[in-house]
Design a protein around this motif. Structure first.
Motif, PDB file in Angstrom:
ATOM      1  N   ARG A   1       0.855  -0.992  -0.239  1.00 36.29           N
ATOM      2  CA  ARG A   1       0.020  -0.479   0.214  1.00 36.29           C
ATOM      3  C   ARG A   1       1.030   1.006   0.328  1.00 36.29           C
ATOM      4  NH1 ARG A   1      -5.079  -0.976   0.075  1.00 36.29           N
ATOM      5  NH2 ARG A   1      -5.776  -2.804   1.189  1.00 36.29           N
ATOM      6  N   TYR A   2       0.619   2.653  -0.804  1.00 36.41           N
ATOM      7  CA  TYR A   2       1.795   3.528  -0.607  1.00 36.41           C
ATOM      8  C   TYR A   2       1.065   4.036   0.780  1.00 36.41           C
ATOM      9  CZ  TYR A   2       0.784   3.415  -5.585  1.00 36.41           C
ATOM     10  OH  TYR A   2       1.117   2.980  -6.752  1.00 36.41           O
ATOM     11  N   PRO A   3       2.330   4.256   1.292  1.00 42.71           N
ATOM     12  CA  PRO A   3       2.391   5.236   3.483  1.00 42.71           C
ATOM     13  C   PRO A   3       2.017   6.519   2.947  1.00 42.71           C
ATOM     14  CG  PRO A   3       4.003   4.629   2.088  1.00 42.71           C
ATOM     15  CD  PRO A   3       3.458   4.261   1.008  1.00 42.71           C
ATOM     16  N   CYS A   4       1.488   7.364   2.163  1.00 39.62           N
ATOM     17  CA  CYS A   4       2.103   8.483   1.720  1.00 39.62           C
ATOM     18  C   CYS A   4       0.994   8.845   0.692  1.00 39.62           C
ATOM     19  CB  CYS A   4       3.577   8.944   1.532  1.00 39.62           C
ATOM     20  SG  CYS A   4       4.254   8.437   0.440  1.00 39.62           S
ATOM     21  N   ASN A   5       0.769  10.776   0.685  1.00 40.85           N
ATOM     22  CA  ASN A   5      -0.060  10.679  -0.507  1.00 40.85           C
ATOM     23  C   ASN A   5       1.338  11.473  -1.527  1.00 40.85           C
ATOM     24  OD1 ASN A   5      -2.708  10.972   0.648  1.00 40.85           O
ATOM     25  ND2 ASN A   5      -1.913  11.792   1.906  1.00 40.85           N
ATOM     26  N   ALA A   6       0.905  11.405  -2.705  1.00 41.95           N
ATOM     27  CA  ALA A   6       1.644  11.646  -3.548  1.00 41.95           C
ATOM     28  C   ALA A   6       0.821  12.720  -4.783  1.00 41.95           C
ATOM     29  CB  ALA A   6       2.593  10.985  -4.843  1.00 41.95           C
ATOM     30  N   VAL A   7       1.521  13.788  -4.785  1.00 38.34           N
ATOM     31  CA  VAL A   7       0.463  15.503  -5.060  1.00 38.34           C
ATOM     32  C   VAL A   7       1.169  16.463  -6.631  1.00 38.34           C
ATOM     33  CG1 VAL A   7       0.964  16.679  -3.850  1.00 38.34           C
ATOM     34  CG2 VAL A   7      -1.494  16.879  -4.874  1.00 38.34           C
ATOM     35  N   ALA A   8       0.730  16.107  -7.719  1.00 40.22           N
ATOM     36  CA  ALA A   8       1.254  17.337  -9.097  1.00 40.22           C
ATOM     37  C   ALA A   8       1.558  18.339  -8.383  1.00 40.22           C
ATOM     38  CB  ALA A   8       0.285  17.315  -9.850  1.00 40.22           C
ATOM     39  N   LEU A   9       2.183  19.576  -8.293  1.00 38.63           N
ATOM     40  CA  LEU A   9       2.378  20.374  -7.848  1.00 38.63           C
ATOM     41  C   LEU A   9       2.581  21.340  -9.267  1.00 38.63           C
ATOM     42  CD1 LEU A   9       5.987  20.778  -5.110  1.00 38.63           C
ATOM     43  CD2 LEU A   9       3.202  20.756  -5.156  1.00 38.63           C
ATOM     44  N   ASP A  10       2.854  20.656  -9.825  1.00 34.58           N
ATOM     45  CA  ASP A  10       2.338  22.050 -11.686  1.00 34.58           C
ATOM     46  C   ASP A  10       2.158  20.340 -12.493  1.00 34.58           C
ATOM     47  OD1 ASP A  10       4.662  19.920 -11.333  1.00 34.58           O
ATOM     48  OD2 ASP A  10       6.428  21.636 -11.556  1.00 34.58           O
ATOM     49  N   PRO A  11       1.885  20.799 -13.780  1.00 31.34           N
ATOM     50  CA  PRO A  11       1.343  19.552 -14.728  1.00 31.34           C
ATOM     51  C   PRO A  11       2.456  18.396 -14.824  1.00 31.34           C
ATOM     52  CG  PRO A  11       1.272  21.788 -15.742  1.00 31.34           C
ATOM     53  CD  PRO A  11       1.977  22.187 -14.370  1.00 31.34           C
ATOM     54  N   VAL A  12       2.099  17.414 -14.244  1.00 27.98           N
ATOM     55  CA  VAL A  12       3.297  16.568 -14.290  1.00 27.98           C
ATOM     56  C   VAL A  12       2.538  14.984 -14.964  1.00 27.98           C
ATOM     57  CG1 VAL A  12       3.355  14.386 -12.409  1.00 27.98           C
ATOM     58  CG2 VAL A  12       3.428  16.341 -11.696  1.00 27.98           C
ATOM     59  N   VAL A  13       4.037  14.119 -15.928  1.00 20.12           N
ATOM     60  CA  VAL A  13       3.243  13.344 -16.806  1.00 20.12           C
ATOM     61  C   VAL A  13       4.323  12.289 -16.216  1.00 20.12           C
ATOM     62  CG1 VAL A  13       3.915  12.661 -18.600  1.00 20.12           C
ATOM     63  CG2 VAL A  13       3.299  14.241 -18.778  1.00 20.12           C
ATOM     64  N   LEU A  14       4.152  11.164 -15.828  1.00 16.78           N
ATOM     65  CA  LEU A  14       4.727   9.848 -15.332  1.00 16.78           C
ATOM     66  C   LEU A  14       5.143   8.703 -16.186  1.00 16.78           C
ATOM     67  CD1 LEU A  14       2.675   9.671 -12.261  1.00 16.78           C
ATOM     68  CD2 LEU A  14       4.752  11.107 -12.123  1.00 16.78           C
TER      69      LEU A  14
END
Lengths: 247, 247
Positions: free
Chosen positions: B110-123
């Motif tokens: 499970r992801y143990p944290c949150n991940a958020v984009a600070l600007d337009p993000v491509v992965l």
DNA sequence: CGCTAGCTTGAAACCGGTCAACTTTTGTGG
DNA sequence: CCACAAAAGTTGACCGGTTTCAAGCTAGCG
């Protein structure tokens, strides 16, 4: 570089029919559970080497040493630390029986920190190149390695958080308690193997603050402290630790 | 769980003869360098998926989401954080192009944290089970995964150390500088993609302290700060950072 | 013993946090 | 495009948790 110390490595018992891994070796369970055949178990077996005992204060590896092996603590306590530019010791972790040291050395092929025995320490040494090679044939081992590495990221992140002296101390004690409990020891009574100064350097406190927090916890009935002996008296301590340990 | 966002995943170019990986994908080099044959490259290729763009403020995954993939940042900045029991945000890291998110989720699935984009993000998204399976056949990939995981342990440990506000801020800026430089951007001029509050929560400071340290650095001629724009003026900043980064 | 490292305790100083007020920037809808 | 509101950032005054400094204590060990 995981120097040999004390007597020559104990040959691992092999009675011909049954492979026996040291009970504290973190890989044992993973390997034995995964239903590998005997020849594969033998492959794993031969790359494990029991080394030690290291005596109190003896170094297991030093910062900059060439990396060649990870190791599981079989008995005793290992402290890892670095010394910063201004000469202050930063303790990175304490490793109890069953826990793995050296995982942070993989990326640079050098140990990025020092590791020292806080009491008599025996290790299971795993040649990392051999282990990695074996992992390509035994997915269970690969999985286990990934898990261990990933776990350590999380552990390090915990300590990086922004918490009060009380919270960090509580979390430290509760963490020890749980880790001892997982090994079959009492979760409420145990002996600290490290000095107050070590604890302070680990928790980013002054040694004096460690003293004062212990006293306060004792006055509040959360704890009994006698020298290095700890008795956890109240679930209030877990409550305090909860902020940091998240459950 | 690495939700899809925005337009459907861009199909990866495949001109029949040549596999092209996104330039920021951390695995590219490892794979292309290792002399695998075309069918193996194809295997790696098919499990990579370009996702995004995520818009500013959009979450890539949330704490507790089932883990299924790691991802390399292709463009933009990702912030990972947890919210502690008292509601305060603890920023665990900022991820720039070329850096990998989700590695700390392996151990618990499970992801143990949150991940958020600070600007337009491509992965670039990598299915982890597929990647692990492939790693058993391509040792170079296994190696690379071990390295990445091990590296992150060290990064997290840095932040856990006991340093002053000035040292942490200097180390933060120098780290950004080096990471941008490694991607071909200017090491002396760059734009912060995160707010002062984000920086504060990352460095365990109050937002006001971040402001004051910026001002002081500026007054001392170490730095030029204009809004989010940073210009590093003096090697004195590296000097300050040295304690922490161990250069 | 008596030395020494580890530990405790108190008093004072200080770094960084909190609170409050204000400014600047950004974003939004008329 | 302007007006306004909300968010982000700055600044100053004060506060408080920790550190630092200093002194003394305790236990372990030659």
């Amino acid at each position: 570089m995981l120097r040999h110390a004390g007597p020559a490595p104990t040959p691992i018992a092999d009675d011909g029919d049954e492979f026996r891994f040291c009970s504290t070796c973190a890989f044992s369970a993973a390997c034995l559970d995964s239903g590998y055949d005997k020849s594969q178990l033998r492959d794993l077996h031969v790359l494990v080497e029991h080394i030690g005992p290291f005596t109190e204060g003896e170094h297991i590896f030093r910062e900059g040493d060439a990396f060649n092996a990870i190791a599981a603590v079989r008995s005793g306590t290992v402290k890892t630390y670095v010394v910063d530019a201004s000469g202050r010791e930063q303790v990175q972790g304490f490793y109890l029986p069953g826990e793995m040291i050296g995982l942070n050395a993989i990326s640079q092929a050098r140990y990025p920190c020092n590791a020292v025995a806080l009491d008599p320490v025996v290790l299971c040494r795993f040649s990392f190149p051999s282990m990695a090679a074996l992992a390509t044939r035994m997915p269970g081992i690969q999985q286990q390695l990934f898990r261990l590495l990933s776990q350590d990221i999380g552990k390090a992140a915990l300590l990086a958080g922004n918490y009060t002296a009380d919270e960090r101390m509580a979390a430290f004690l509760i963490s020890l308690s749980r880790r001892y409990a997982a090994r079959g020891f009492s979760p409420t009574r145990f002996v600290l193997t490290m000095t107050r100064t070590d604890i302070a350097n680990y928790l980013r406190l002054a040694a004096e603050s460690v003293s004062r927090v212990f006293r306060r916890f004792q006055d509040e009935g959360l704890l009994r402290v006698d020298r290095r002996e700890i008795e956890i008296l109240s679930p209030g301590l877990e409550e305090l630790a909860r902020n940091m340990l998240r459950d």
